[in-house]
Design an enzyme around this catalytic site. Structure first.
Site: not given
Length: 272
Positions: A172, A230
């Protein structure tokens, strides 16, 4: 106060303790289902999406809750100003850390995470129950600002002049996949530090010395300005918790990637 507590220490704890079950998984199933199947005696379920976050919007998928809403949720759960609060999830503290950070941010100074969570409790042969406790309403007063917080501009500044840790999985971070948000990649200058590297296979945190070594290898020491983000500010709280154990002060970008990408003018990087 050390941010972690182990099972034997929790068993020995006397006096007022608010025990909060914060089991949650991105994409489900809802944590309340696990709570209903069994939880620590006396534990009250806390819904991360509703009690530890405001509704999704311009601030990302899990913006910080309004102080009054958070205060009401914690009082319903029996959280009192001077009592110890112990939070837990399944094992690795991914969700429990969000509760720890949010309570600390809003001014509760006696909060600990059960290291190893529900699994550690069960593995130690301790009893569980399906009974939902009746708790006395708490008196916690939420006052924001007790832990450092970053907005988008602050996160970019830390990435340029300090160390901004991206707590997501490497694929990611690199922008190879993005299963949740509409834009893939990371904040330019951020360093990848997946949260799974903070814990062992049993979900317990690594010793402080090993965590210090891990973060020092990424440039994150108590001599640097450090921040973490995040996808939506949940697992980044886990990174802050691990940094705290390591003795490294750090600020949370609560909006994280899901907030960053709401402004198309903000730059996106997709390489290491």
């Amino acid at each position: 106060m050390h941010p972690l507590i182990d099972v034997p220490s929790l068993v020995r704890t006397r006096g007022g303790v608010a025990l909060l079950d914060v089991r949650w998984r991105l994409g489900g199933p809802p944590g309340i289902e696990a709570y209903r199947r069994g939880h620590l005696p006396g534990a009250v379920f806390i819904d991360l999406d509703h009690d530890l976050a405001a509704p999704p919007g311009a601030g990302g998928r899990h913006p910080l809750p309004d102080a009054s809403a958070f205060q009401e949720a914690m009082r319903r759960a029996g959280v009192r100003q001077g009592d110890l609060v112990v939070v837990y999830d399944d094992a690795d503290a991914t969700a429990a850390a969000r509760a720890w950070w949010t309570l600390r941010y809003f001014g509760h100074d006696r909060v600990r995470v059960l290291d190893g969570g529900y699994h550690a409790w069960v593995d130690a042969g301790r009893p569980v129950t399906t009974e939902v406790p009746t708790v006395r309403e708490g008196d916690f007063t939420a006052a924001p600002g007790h832990l450092p917080l970053l907005d988008a501009d602050g996160a970019l500044a830390v990435a340029k002049d300090g160390v901004l840790l991206d707590a997501r999985a490497p694929e990611r971070y690199r922008g190879e996949i993005e299963p949740v948000d509409p834009v893939a990649g990371h904040i330019p200058g951020a360093v990848n530090a997946p949260t799974h590297g903070n814990v062992g296979v049993d979900g317990r945190f690594l010793p402080a010395g090993l965590l210090r070594e891990r973060f020092a290898g990424l440039g994150a020491t108590d001599a640097a300005e450090v921040g973490a983000y995040c996808g939506s500010g949940v697992t980044a709280a886990h990174e802050i918790l691990a940094l705290t154990i390591a003795g490294v002060p750090a600020a949370l970008y609560a909006g994280s990637w899901s907030d960053w990408i709401t402004d198309p003018a903000r730059p996106v990087e997709t390489s290491d």
